[in-house]
Design a protein around this motif. Structure first.
Motif, PDB file in Angstrom:
ATOM      1  N   ALA A 176       0.780  -1.112  -0.062  1.00 53.17           N
ATOM      2  CA  ALA A 176      -0.170   0.068   0.187  1.00 53.17           C
ATOM      3  C   ALA A 176       0.931   1.229   0.088  1.00 53.17           C
ATOM      4  O   ALA A 176       0.419   2.160  -0.681  1.00 53.17           O
ATOM      5  N   ILE A 177       2.112   1.168   0.708  1.00 57.94           N
ATOM      6  CA  ILE A 177       3.011   2.227   0.839  1.00 57.94           C
ATOM      7  C   ILE A 177       3.464   2.337  -0.579  1.00 57.94           C
ATOM      8  O   ILE A 177       3.541   3.513  -1.146  1.00 57.94           O
ATOM      9  N   ARG A 178       3.847   1.355  -1.298  1.00 60.93           N
ATOM     10  CA  ARG A 178       4.472   1.714  -2.699  1.00 60.93           C
ATOM     11  C   ARG A 178       3.318   1.977  -3.466  1.00 60.93           C
ATOM     12  O   ARG A 178       3.807   2.861  -4.440  1.00 60.93           O
ATOM     13  N   ASP A 179       2.049   1.623  -3.339  1.00 65.62           N
ATOM     14  CA  ASP A 179       1.073   1.960  -4.196  1.00 65.62           C
ATOM     15  C   ASP A 179       0.810   3.545  -4.229  1.00 65.62           C
ATOM     16  O   ASP A 179       0.197   4.286  -5.109  1.00 65.62           O
ATOM     17  N   LYS A 180       1.087   4.079  -2.888  1.00 62.94           N
ATOM     18  CA  LYS A 180       0.778   5.530  -2.917  1.00 62.94           C
ATOM     19  C   LYS A 180       1.950   6.483  -3.538  1.00 62.94           C
ATOM     20  O   LYS A 180       1.719   7.611  -3.831  1.00 62.94           O
TER      21      LYS A 180
ATOM     22  N   ASN B 243      -4.002  19.740  -1.018  1.00 64.10           N
ATOM     23  CA  ASN B 243      -4.733  18.667  -0.182  1.00 64.10           C
ATOM     24  C   ASN B 243      -4.367  17.110  -0.470  1.00 64.10           C
ATOM     25  O   ASN B 243      -4.198  16.411   0.437  1.00 64.10           O
ATOM     26  N   GLU B 244      -4.135  17.033  -1.911  1.00 65.61           N
ATOM     27  CA  GLU B 244      -4.127  15.613  -2.353  1.00 65.61           C
ATOM     28  C   GLU B 244      -2.616  15.241  -1.782  1.00 65.61           C
ATOM     29  O   GLU B 244      -2.489  14.123  -1.229  1.00 65.61           O
ATOM     30  N   VAL B 245      -1.746  16.255  -2.230  1.00 66.84           N
ATOM     31  CA  VAL B 245      -0.601  15.639  -1.336  1.00 66.84           C
ATOM     32  C   VAL B 245      -0.374  15.557   0.072  1.00 66.84           C
ATOM     33  O   VAL B 245       0.133  14.700   0.641  1.00 66.84           O
ATOM     34  N   HIS B 246      -0.934  16.552   0.857  1.00 68.41           N
ATOM     35  CA  HIS B 246      -0.839  16.223   2.131  1.00 68.41           C
ATOM     36  C   HIS B 246      -1.718  14.936   2.662  1.00 68.41           C
ATOM     37  O   HIS B 246      -1.318  14.136   3.547  1.00 68.41           O
ATOM     38  N   GLU B 247      -2.816  14.700   1.860  1.00 66.96           N
ATOM     39  CA  GLU B 247      -3.643  13.482   2.329  1.00 66.96           C
ATOM     40  C   GLU B 247      -2.644  12.255   1.704  1.00 66.96           C
ATOM     41  O   GLU B 247      -2.836  11.300   2.762  1.00 66.96           O
ATOM     42  N   ILE B 248      -1.984  12.359   0.815  1.00 65.73           N
ATOM     43  CA  ILE B 248      -1.224  11.189   0.545  1.00 65.73           C
ATOM     44  C   ILE B 248      -0.026  10.844   1.498  1.00 65.73           C
ATOM     45  O   ILE B 248       0.062   9.935   1.894  1.00 65.73           O
TER      46      ILE B 248
ATOM     47  N   SER C 227       0.610   7.220   8.024  1.00 66.39           N
ATOM     48  CA  SER C 227      -0.208   6.063   8.892  1.00 66.39           C
ATOM     49  C   SER C 227       0.209   4.657   8.142  1.00 66.39           C
ATOM     50  O   SER C 227       0.221   3.902   9.182  1.00 66.39           O
ATOM     51  N   LEU C 228       0.471   4.712   7.098  1.00 70.63           N
ATOM     52  CA  LEU C 228       0.749   3.187   6.762  1.00 70.63           C
ATOM     53  C   LEU C 228       2.169   2.881   7.210  1.00 70.63           C
ATOM     54  O   LEU C 228       2.293   1.685   7.824  1.00 70.63           O
ATOM     55  N   GLN C 229       3.123   3.833   7.255  1.00 68.03           N
ATOM     56  CA  GLN C 229       4.438   3.333   7.785  1.00 68.03           C
ATOM     57  C   GLN C 229       4.216   3.158   9.209  1.00 68.03           C
ATOM     58  O   GLN C 229       5.218   2.252   9.946  1.00 68.03           O
ATOM     59  N   GLN C 230       3.581   3.903   9.990  1.00 65.73           N
ATOM     60  CA  GLN C 230       3.417   3.691  11.517  1.00 65.73           C
ATOM     61  C   GLN C 230       2.723   2.255  11.682  1.00 65.73           C
ATOM     62  O   GLN C 230       3.109   1.427  12.769  1.00 65.73           O
ATOM     63  N   ARG C 231       1.736   2.083  10.713  1.00 68.31           N
ATOM     64  CA  ARG C 231       1.039   0.701  10.907  1.00 68.31           C
ATOM     65  C   ARG C 231       2.240  -0.373  10.550  1.00 68.31           C
ATOM     66  O   ARG C 231       2.135  -1.406  11.143  1.00 68.31           O
ATOM     67  N   LEU C 232       3.069  -0.140   9.648  1.00 69.75           N
ATOM     68  CA  LEU C 232       3.907  -1.029   9.313  1.00 69.75           C
ATOM     69  C   LEU C 232       4.818  -1.342  10.430  1.00 69.75           C
ATOM     70  O   LEU C 232       5.281  -2.525  10.652  1.00 69.75           O
ATOM     71  N   ARG C 233       5.118  -0.290  11.170  1.00 70.89           N
ATOM     72  CA  ARG C 233       6.126  -0.548  12.429  1.00 70.89           C
ATOM     73  C   ARG C 233       5.253  -1.375  13.305  1.00 70.89           C
ATOM     74  O   ARG C 233       5.919  -2.089  14.070  1.00 70.89           O
ATOM     75  N   ASP C 234       3.954  -0.837  13.607  1.00 70.15           N
ATOM     76  CA  ASP C 234       3.386  -1.445  14.596  1.00 70.15           C
ATOM     77  C   ASP C 234       3.392  -3.086  14.243  1.00 70.15           C
ATOM     78  O   ASP C 234       3.249  -4.001  15.040  1.00 70.15           O
ATOM     79  N   ALA C 235       2.953  -3.294  12.884  1.00 70.90           N
ATOM     80  CA  ALA C 235       3.033  -4.599  12.474  1.00 70.90           C
ATOM     81  C   ALA C 235       4.278  -5.653  12.663  1.00 70.90           C
ATOM     82  O   ALA C 235       4.440  -6.593  13.093  1.00 70.90           O
ATOM     83  N   GLU C 236       5.342  -4.615  12.417  1.00 70.71           N
ATOM     84  CA  GLU C 236       6.783  -5.445  12.580  1.00 70.71           C
ATOM     85  C   GLU C 236       6.949  -5.777  14.028  1.00 70.71           C
ATOM     86  O   GLU C 236       7.445  -6.593  14.279  1.00 70.71           O
ATOM     87  N   ASP C 237       6.717  -4.625  14.937  1.00 73.00           N
ATOM     88  CA  ASP C 237       6.849  -5.106  16.216  1.00 73.00           C
ATOM     89  C   ASP C 237       5.790  -6.131  16.785  1.00 73.00           C
ATOM     90  O   ASP C 237       6.252  -7.050  17.540  1.00 73.00           O
ATOM     91  N   THR C 238       4.602  -6.283  16.251  1.00 71.05           N
ATOM     92  CA  THR C 238       3.666  -7.294  16.613  1.00 71.05           C
ATOM     93  C   THR C 238       4.204  -8.614  16.009  1.00 71.05           C
ATOM     94  O   THR C 238       4.258  -9.683  16.913  1.00 71.05           O
ATOM     95  N   LEU C 239       4.831  -8.676  14.900  1.00 71.32           N
ATOM     96  CA  LEU C 239       5.679  -9.780  14.403  1.00 71.32           C
ATOM     97  C   LEU C 239       6.649 -10.331  15.192  1.00 71.32           C
ATOM     98  O   LEU C 239       6.971 -11.621  15.508  1.00 71.32           O
ATOM     99  N   GLN C 240       7.453  -9.235  15.754  1.00 74.95           N
ATOM    100  CA  GLN C 240       8.608  -9.603  16.463  1.00 74.95           C
ATOM    101  C   GLN C 240       8.009 -10.195  17.845  1.00 74.95           C
ATOM    102  O   GLN C 240       8.788 -11.143  18.560  1.00 74.95           O
TER     103      GLN C 240
END
Length: 490
Positions: A385-389, A422-427, A433-446
């Motif tokens: 998703a991050i790559r897709d953005k 606004n689009e740039v800020h939104e993206i 948000s996705l990076q934060q979620r990625l970090r959370d997911a990685e922490d959860t995985l650990q």
């Protein structure tokens, strides 16, 4: 005319009293009786037929009728006795009254001697009969006493034989019980070694499973119970050994006494059957003065009775000790079996708890692995998703960059411009948000990986505990001896 001799009248002489406990032989009595008469030196001939020549000595000169015989020839008149007819009153020594009195005296002395001899014969005959009866009575009493003595010895022999048989039986029974106790004591070494090895194996548990649980408590109690049983068995074994020594000592005294009784019975039975016509009887002078006795009938009977009482006392103590050993074997076998069963129950419960925990760990591990897989998939989706953005952000940036090249008043802050900003800020916010979620997911995985590692370690610990308790410990405890072997039966 000279007097060449004098008459000697026989008198009765009383015999010297003899000891009551000795009857001399007939020959001895005859010689002693002869020697009781005094000896006189006689000088004239006493050839009267009523005077025994045994009591008198013949005179050296015997008057004969030699002057009238042929032997008188050649003799001188001075050497020959004068004829009676030649005697004169001057040479007469005796009167007729003297002659009659002499004859009367001789008659009386003869009667007195005969009466004395007759009394002596009668008394002697009576004494011989009395002494013979007394001798036979004494010999009969002695034979009777010997018979009673033989019966007494036979009675005590039978009592000793009976007691020896009883003591031999008791000694054999105690020996068998001692062997049973030794076998039972040897059988306790196996369970003790098993319990100690179980404790040693359970020290190899790992991690949290190295716990002082009920199994360990029961094993420690089992070791203490077995050692306590061994101590009691050893004490009773020492008592049995000492009691066997006492039994054998009492039996030895009985056998020694019986041997003496058999010898005495043989001797007294031989004496009891001796008769006056028996072979092998002889004189043993002075034997009656030899006193080699060391006991009296009371002490003799008491000696054997004390030996029998001692034997009976030892038998009673031995029987009581056998009962105590029998009860001890039953009690110790029950104690060890009960504790063994309690230990097995504790093992079974512990194995069940460990197996249940292992199964739960395996379940949680499977869920954790599934969750790890899901988390990894989520992380991959977030990264995608991050790559897709990236392209939309590039488009917005490019649009804004291109619109900055508008000339002059065309640089209007119009709605597209605002929308692009606004689009740039939104993206950007979305990417953050996705990076934060990625970090959370990685922490959860650990965290899931760590949990997985803990679960796998705990699973290995539980598997090791199950192997120790179920395979090693319970495998050894299958060889616990049965009750018959614990009470000493092979």
């Amino acid at each position: 005319m000279e007097l060449v001799g004098s008459t000697l009248t026989a008198t009765y002489a009383h015999p010297r009293p003899t000891p009551t406990n000795f009857l001399p032989a007939i020959s001895t009595m005859a010689s002693s009786y002869k020697n009781r008469f005094p000896h006189y030196s006689l000088t004239h001939s006493l050839s009267l037929p009523w005077r025994p020549s045994t009591y008198y000595k013949v005179a050296a000169i015997t008057p004969t009728l030699a002057p009238f015989s042929k032997s008188s020839q050649g003799l001188t008149q001075s050497k020959m006795l004068p004829f009676v007819s030649n005697r004169t009153a001057l040479f007469t020594r005796y009167t007729p009254d003297d002659w009659y009195r002499s004859n009367l005296t001789n008659y009386k002395e003869s009667e007195t001697s005969r009466h004395s001899a007759e009394r002596l014969r009668v008394d002697t005959s009576r004494m011989i009969q009395d002494k013979d009866q007394q001798t036979r009575k004494t010999q009969t009493d002695t034979t009777k006493n010997l018979g009673e003595r033989v019966n007494d010895i036979a009675f005590w022999k039978s009592e000793l034989n009976h007691e020896i048989d009883e003591m031999i039986g008791e000694t054999n029974a105690l020996t068998d019980m001692k062997k049973r106790l030794e076998r039972a004591l040897a059988e306790t070494e196996g369970p003790l070694q098993v319990a100690q090895e179980c404790l040693l194996h359970r020290e190899k548990r790992m991690g949290i499973d190295l716990v002082h649980d009920d199994v360990e408590k029961q094993l420690l109690t089992e070791v203490d119970v077995i050692k306590s049983c061994q101590e009691r068995m050893k004490r009773h074994l020492d008592k049995a050994i000492a009691q066997l020594a006492s039994d054998r000592a009492a039996q030895h005294e009985l056998e020694k006494d019986l041997s003496d009784k058999q010898t005495a019975h043989r001797i007294d039975d031989k004496c009891h059957h001796l008769r006056n016509t028996s072979d092998g009887i002889s004189y043993y002078r002075g034997v009656e003065r030899v006193d080699a006795t060391i006991s009296v009938p009371e002490s003799w009977a008491k000696f054997t009775d004390d030996n029998i009482l001692r034997s009976q006392s030892e038998r009673a103590a031995s029987s009581k000790l056998r009962d105590d050993i029998e009860n001890l074997l039953v009690v110790t076998a029950n104690e060890m079996w009960n504790q063994f069963n309690r230990g097995n129950v504790a093992f079974t419960n512990r194995i069940s708890e460990t197996a249940d925990a292992k199964n739960k760990i395996q379940t949680h591990l499977a869920k954790t692995l599934q969750e790890i897989f899901q988390t990894e998939m989520t992380i991959a989706a977030i990264r995608k998703a991050i790559r897709d953005k990236g392209p939309p952000l590039k488009v917005a940036h490019t649009r804004l960059d291109e619109r900055t090249r508008r000339p002059n008043m065309e640089l209007c802050r119009d709605s597209p411009q605002l929308r692009l900003v606004n689009e740039v800020h939104e993206i950007d916010d979305t990417i953050q948000s996705l990076q934060q979620r990625l970090r959370d997911a990685e922490d959860t995985l650990q965290m899931l990986v760590h949990t997985k590692s803990n679960l796998e370690h705990d699973l290995a610990v539980k598997a090791n505990s199950l192997f120790i308790d179920q395979e090693k410990c319970m495998g050894m405890r299958k060889t616990f001896p049965n009750t018959l072997r614990l009470v000493g039966y092979a």
